[in-house]
Structure formats: C-alpha cells, structure tokens
Motif scaffolding. Structure first.
Motif, mmCIF file in Angstrom:
data_model
loop_
_atom_site.group_PDB
_atom_site.id
_atom_site.type_symbol
_atom_site.label_atom_id
_atom_site.label_comp_id
_atom_site.label_asym_id
_atom_site.label_seq_id
_atom_site.Cartn_x
_atom_site.Cartn_y
_atom_site.Cartn_z
ATOM 1 N N ALA A 131 0.849 -1.197 0.000
ATOM 2 C CA ALA A 131 0.000 0.000 0.000
ATOM 3 C C ALA A 131 0.876 1.236 0.000
ATOM 4 O O ALA A 131 1.812 1.349 0.802
ATOM 5 C CB ALA A 131 -0.911 0.013 1.230
ATOM 6 N N GLN A 132 0.553 2.169 -0.894
ATOM 7 C CA GLN A 132 1.275 3.444 -0.928
ATOM 8 C C GLN A 132 0.586 4.507 -0.085
ATOM 9 O O GLN A 132 1.221 5.458 0.371
ATOM 10 C CB GLN A 132 1.380 3.945 -2.376
ATOM 11 C CG GLN A 132 2.118 2.995 -3.300
ATOM 12 C CD GLN A 132 3.549 2.733 -2.870
ATOM 13 O OE1 GLN A 132 4.244 3.652 -2.433
ATOM 14 N NE2 GLN A 132 3.989 1.483 -2.979
ATOM 15 N N ALA A 163 4.518 -2.777 8.805
ATOM 16 C CA ALA A 163 5.706 -2.117 8.269
ATOM 17 C C ALA A 163 6.581 -3.159 7.594
ATOM 18 O O ALA A 163 6.660 -4.311 8.038
ATOM 19 C CB ALA A 163 6.468 -1.427 9.398
ATOM 20 N N PHE A 164 7.249 -2.769 6.509
ATOM 21 C CA PHE A 164 8.073 -3.722 5.767
ATOM 22 C C PHE A 164 9.211 -4.297 6.601
ATOM 23 O O PHE A 164 9.573 -5.455 6.454
ATOM 24 C CB PHE A 164 8.678 -3.048 4.523
ATOM 25 C CG PHE A 164 7.680 -2.771 3.431
ATOM 26 C CD1 PHE A 164 6.730 -3.707 3.073
ATOM 27 C CD2 PHE A 164 7.700 -1.561 2.767
ATOM 28 C CE1 PHE A 164 5.814 -3.457 2.064
ATOM 29 C CE2 PHE A 164 6.794 -1.289 1.753
ATOM 30 C CZ PHE A 164 5.842 -2.234 1.399
ATOM 31 N N ASP A 165 9.801 -3.479 7.478
ATOM 32 C CA ASP A 165 11.082 -3.865 8.071
ATOM 33 C C ASP A 165 11.167 -3.714 9.577
ATOM 34 O O ASP A 165 12.257 -3.575 10.127
ATOM 35 C CB ASP A 165 12.216 -3.063 7.424
ATOM 36 C CG ASP A 165 12.024 -1.555 7.627
ATOM 37 O OD1 ASP A 165 11.000 -1.146 8.196
ATOM 38 O OD2 ASP A 165 12.923 -0.800 7.216
ATOM 39 N N LYS A 166 10.011 -3.735 10.283
ATOM 40 C CA LYS A 166 10.060 -3.628 11.741
ATOM 41 C C LYS A 166 9.875 -5.000 12.366
ATOM 42 O O LYS A 166 9.271 -5.895 11.788
ATOM 43 C CB LYS A 166 8.998 -2.655 12.248
ATOM 44 C CG LYS A 166 9.293 -1.212 11.868
ATOM 45 C CD LYS A 166 8.261 -0.259 12.460
ATOM 46 C CE LYS A 166 8.575 1.184 12.073
ATOM 47 N NZ LYS A 166 7.559 2.125 12.604
ATOM 48 N N ALA A 167 10.386 -5.140 13.600
ATOM 49 C CA ALA A 167 10.380 -6.433 14.259
ATOM 50 C C ALA A 167 9.080 -6.677 15.008
ATOM 51 O O ALA A 167 8.455 -5.754 15.526
ATOM 52 C CB ALA A 167 11.562 -6.521 15.238
ATOM 53 N N GLY A 168 8.706 -7.966 15.067
ATOM 54 C CA GLY A 168 7.607 -8.383 15.914
ATOM 55 C C GLY A 168 6.311 -7.651 15.648
ATOM 56 O O GLY A 168 5.881 -7.493 14.509
ATOM 57 N N GLU A 170 5.701 -4.521 16.346
ATOM 58 C CA GLU A 170 5.888 -3.096 16.093
ATOM 59 C C GLU A 170 5.465 -2.775 14.651
ATOM 60 O O GLU A 170 5.798 -3.486 13.709
ATOM 61 C CB GLU A 170 7.365 -2.725 16.297
ATOM 62 C CG GLU A 170 7.619 -1.232 16.265
ATOM 63 C CD GLU A 170 9.082 -0.910 16.480
ATOM 64 O OE1 GLU A 170 9.428 0.268 16.378
ATOM 65 O OE2 GLU A 170 9.872 -1.834 16.738
ATOM 66 N N GLY A 171 4.701 -1.700 14.488
ATOM 67 C CA GLY A 171 4.251 -1.332 13.161
ATOM 68 C C GLY A 171 3.231 -2.291 12.581
ATOM 69 O O GLY A 171 3.205 -2.536 11.381
ATOM 70 N N HIS A 172 2.371 -2.859 13.439
ATOM 71 C CA HIS A 172 1.377 -3.848 13.013
ATOM 72 C C HIS A 172 -0.002 -3.389 13.472
ATOM 73 O O HIS A 172 -0.232 -3.177 14.656
ATOM 74 C CB HIS A 172 1.740 -5.204 13.630
ATOM 75 C CG HIS A 172 0.752 -6.306 13.295
ATOM 76 N ND1 HIS A 172 0.860 -7.567 13.811
ATOM 77 C CD2 HIS A 172 -0.359 -6.323 12.525
ATOM 78 C CE1 HIS A 172 -0.127 -8.322 13.370
ATOM 79 N NE2 HIS A 172 -0.890 -7.576 12.592
ATOM 80 N N SER A 185 -0.810 6.732 10.872
ATOM 81 C CA SER A 185 -0.395 8.016 10.307
ATOM 82 C C SER A 185 0.117 7.836 8.882
ATOM 83 O O SER A 185 0.555 6.736 8.484
ATOM 84 C CB SER A 185 0.694 8.655 11.164
ATOM 85 O OG SER A 185 1.910 7.963 11.020
ATOM 86 N N ASP A 186 0.066 8.904 8.107
ATOM 87 C CA ASP A 186 0.535 8.854 6.719
ATOM 88 C C ASP A 186 2.019 8.517 6.631
ATOM 89 O O ASP A 186 2.484 7.986 5.618
ATOM 90 C CB ASP A 186 0.268 10.197 6.029
ATOM 91 C CG ASP A 186 -1.223 10.462 5.826
ATOM 92 O OD1 ASP A 186 -1.996 9.474 5.778
ATOM 93 O OD2 ASP A 186 -1.615 11.643 5.737
ATOM 94 N N GLU A 187 2.774 8.825 7.695
ATOM 95 C CA GLU A 187 4.216 8.566 7.688
ATOM 96 C C GLU A 187 4.547 7.070 7.694
ATOM 97 O O GLU A 187 5.676 6.682 7.418
ATOM 98 C CB GLU A 187 4.885 9.230 8.899
ATOM 99 C CG GLU A 187 5.022 10.742 8.811
ATOM 100 C CD GLU A 187 3.675 11.454 8.960
ATOM 101 O OE1 GLU A 187 2.815 10.932 9.705
ATOM 102 O OE2 GLU A 187 3.494 12.510 8.324
ATOM 103 N N GLU A 188 3.563 6.237 8.042
ATOM 104 C CA GLU A 188 3.811 4.796 8.105
ATOM 105 C C GLU A 188 3.862 4.153 6.718
ATOM 106 O O GLU A 188 4.317 3.024 6.568
ATOM 107 C CB GLU A 188 2.729 4.097 8.934
ATOM 108 C CG GLU A 188 2.639 4.551 10.375
ATOM 109 C CD GLU A 188 3.837 4.136 11.208
ATOM 110 O OE1 GLU A 188 4.564 3.207 10.784
ATOM 111 O OE2 GLU A 188 4.056 4.735 12.273
ATOM 112 N N PHE A 189 3.385 4.855 5.704
ATOM 113 C CA PHE A 189 3.352 4.301 4.346
ATOM 114 C C PHE A 189 4.685 4.536 3.641
ATOM 115 O O PHE A 189 5.386 5.494 3.951
ATOM 116 C CB PHE A 189 2.207 4.948 3.562
ATOM 117 C CG PHE A 189 0.847 4.530 4.040
ATOM 118 C CD1 PHE A 189 0.196 3.441 3.464
ATOM 119 C CD2 PHE A 189 0.233 5.193 5.087
ATOM 120 C CE1 PHE A 189 -1.053 3.044 3.909
ATOM 121 C CE2 PHE A 189 -1.017 4.797 5.548
ATOM 122 C CZ PHE A 189 -1.662 3.724 4.956
#
Length: 408
Positions: A131-132, A163-168, A170-172, A185-189
């Motif tokens: 997703a962009q 998130a493409f590259d976060k552990a566990g 985090e970012g889910h 937030s938009d910054e997560e894309f």
C-alpha cells in the motif's frame, strides 16, 4: 573473556545485548561486539571486546565496517536485532566472499519481498499487496471481503497492515473498517497489507548448519503480542513433522546455508500450514532465555555454532539437545501492558505472585503517571517469567494475566 579455541572462528556480534555478551564471553570463540558509541564506556569498564559503529548510518562509508572486521581476522558476523540483519548480510558477503548473502538479507528485512520469495518457492501464504497510501488499504479491504462473499451488513473480515522492516508486533495494525485507519499516520506508508488467517499462530526457532536443521523448537503463542511458552503443547507438537517440512522448504526457497531463523506460521482447522514471515535474528519476549530454561543449552552460543564456518560435525552433534525428549518442564513469558490510562505504582497481583509457576518479573515502577496511547500493537512494559510442568496449566495461566492490572 573465557579462553578461546584458536581452531574455531572469530565472530562479530552486531548489536548490544548483555545476555548475548555474557553467554558468548563464556564460550570458546573469540568475539568482538559491534555496537553504537553509547556502549563504549560500559565495554571498556567490563573489558568487552568492542568496535563502535552506527547502524543507522547508511552511506558510501558503509563498506568500511566489513573491511575493518576482515582486517581484524573476523570470520563471520551475527545479527542480534532486526536492524542489524541487513548489516550482517553485507558484512558476510565480504567476509565469506559470497555476494548472495547481501541479497538474502534484504529478503529477511522486507516482509513483502520475503512473502513473494516464499510464494515462488511453493510455500503457502495469504493474500498480500503493498500500500502506498490509505486509499490502497480501503480498496484492498473491500476486495478481500468481496472475495469472501460478504453481503451488505455482514461484519468485515479484518486485514493486517505491517511495516516492511520492523520487528515483531511493532508497526502492526488490524483493520476491519476504513475508520480504523485513523490510528495509522501517513508517515507509516508504504507498508504491507495482508489478509487475516484464521488459525493457530505459532513461532519456530531453527538453528541451521550445512543446509540442515540442527535444532528446531516450536513456541506456542497464547495471545499474539502478549505471551508465549516452550515447548509447545502436545496439540501443537503433533504438527512437528509438517513444521519440519515447512522449514526445509524455507531453507531451499531462501537458499540458507547456515545461521538461525525465526519464522511464524498459522495452522488452520484442516491442518494446512500458512507462512507468515521469517526473521534472521533472535526472537522477542526473551525466547532464547525460556528455551534455555527448558533445554539447558544457551541459544546465543547456539547461534555462534550455527554461524561459525569452523564448526565441525562432531560439535554440532554434541551441542544441540533432542527436541521434546530433552525438555525439562515448560517455560513462558507474558508481556505486561498497563490497562489504565493513568497509573501511579507497580502492583504485582497476588494471584500472579503466589502461583507456583511464577518465577520473577522484570517490571519497573512507572516513570510518569500518564500511559502513552498504544500505537499499533505497542511495546510491552516488561516481562513476567513462569516455569512449571504442565503446558495446559501454563497456557491458562498466561491467558489469565491479560485480565489483571500490574500498574494501578
């Protein structure tokens, strides 16, 4: 530093972990810890072999750390954290004269790439896309539920954003309705979108050498992001043969000659196994520590054995225990999240502290009263450790902790 065997490898540890450093300093390999500059004073004070490096610095000097370690005589680099996996790939491509290790590390770091590689290798995965922006998420949510033949008024099946590259965890995020995107937030894309898999989620810890599994543990999640125990219950362990076959598929698909992997899977009611993701570093929730509690071998030392090009077949045979047969009891951890918005003190519930399986906790008194709002699945405030004999008692005990307040 323990006496090291000159016939065995010299390893570089990427990242700072006192548990890992303590274990490896007691092992028979020469080692150096590569960590940020804030660790330098402690390393000097405690006579820890240390090399400063900023893992966030990605520029044209990044090749420098590989050549520095090569000049020191280091044989292989071992990543301790998600953020150092890519660095280990780049360094080992130089140390082991194997350029493919750089590309392989990118697969381990990018959740979208790893799913595509798994799919190409004939491994079963759910539906996923990149997703962009938020409009892509809304379209994906609608398409997935259309494919599931949802009617107007039916509740949506959720999708997951990662998130493409976060552990566990985090970012889910889990999303059921477009309004759920207000939390993202938009910054997560850009990020990964994937369909929800109804099934039993679990993790695997596999030490690999010479393209063979040397030791395989199955870790049972009670609730994702909250609790885990090892070894798994008999109900999950009955899938061990199938799990082993899936790990062998991963070894082939990702071209893994050596090292340690931590994949996650779902098993559905009909016994189908779905691949979730795979990491090339130790698990969270002190997974290594609870495996050691049960099997009495140190997993950080096991990583060294699995990575070191000088490891012999005889050492492999002698080092790793036999899964399940050699397990002594069941060990588990629970990650505590404050359930209240405002807290003033740490208070371990009596039913936790007095339970015969409770061993110790790593919780600290709150530094401030207001609890930050959890982003995505959040980060726990500390772990509770349990040990006992019955996996079913352990499972129920870990589940029960979710309804207790540890901060009041």
């Amino acid at each position: 530093m323990a006496d090291y065997d000159p016939n065995k490898g010299f390893v570089a540890i990427l990242g700072w972990s006192l548990n890992a450093i303590d274990a490896i300093s007691r092992f028979d390999r020469k080692y150096v810890v590569v960590a940020p500059t804030w660790a330098e004073e402690y390393a000097k004070e405690h006579d820890i072999p240390y090399l400063p490096w900023d893992f966030e610095r990605l520029n044209d000097r990044s090749f420098e750390i590989a050549t520095t370690l090569q000049e020191m005589g280091v044989d292989v680099a071992i990543p301790l954290f998600e953020e150092t996996v890519e660095w280990a790939g780049a360094i080992n491509a130089v140390l082991l004269k194997n350029p493919k290790l750089m590309g392989q590390s990118l697969l381990f770091r990018d959740k979208s790439l790893m799913k595509r590689r798994a799919q190409i290798g004939g491994i079963r995965v759910g539906i996923f896309e990149e997703a962009q922006d938020k409009s892509d998420v809304v379209r994906f949510l609608r398409r997935v539920n259309q494919a599931l033949l949802k009617l107007d008024g039916d509740p949506n099946d959720p999708i997951h954003l990662k998130a493409f590259d976060k552990a566990g965890c985090e970012g889910h995020w889990m999303v059921r309705e477009p309004d759920d995107l207000d939390r993202v937030s938009d910054e997560e894309f850009p990020l990964l979108m994937e369909s929800h898999l109804d099934g039993w989620e679990f993790a695997v810890e596999a030490f690999i050498k010479n393209r063979k599994i040397q030791f395989l543990n199955i870790s049972e999640y009670v609730t994702l992001g909250y609790s885990v125990f090892v070894p798994a219950s008999p109900e999950l362990e009955k899938y061990r043969e199938k799990v082993t076959q899936e790990i062998e598929k991963l070894i082939e698909a990702f071209d893994i000659d050596f090292g340690f992997i931590h994949p996650e899977y779902f098993v559905t009611n009909d016994g189908q196994m779905y691949f979730g993701e795979v990491a090339y570093r130790p698990p969270g929730f002190q997974g290594f520590e609870i495996i050691e509690r049960v099997y009495d071998f140190n997993c950080y030392q096991g990583m060294v054995v699995a990575f070191d090009p000088h490891t012999t077949d005889e050492e492999l045979e002698a080092f790793f225990p036999t899964p399940i047969k050699d397990a002594k009891g069941v060990a588990g951890t629970f990650g505590v999240y404050p359930r209240r918005r405002v807290v003033s003190q740490l208070a371990i519930p009596e039913e936790t502290e007095n339970h015969e399986y409770f061993e110790f906790h790593e919780l600290q008194s709150p530094m401030e009263g207001k609890v930050p709002k959890r982003s995505a699945f959040g980060t726990h405030w500390g772990l509770l450790h349990f040990y006992g004999e019955d996996p079913h008692v352990m499972r129920d005990l870990l589940k029960a902790q979710e309804d207790l307040d540890f901060y009041v």
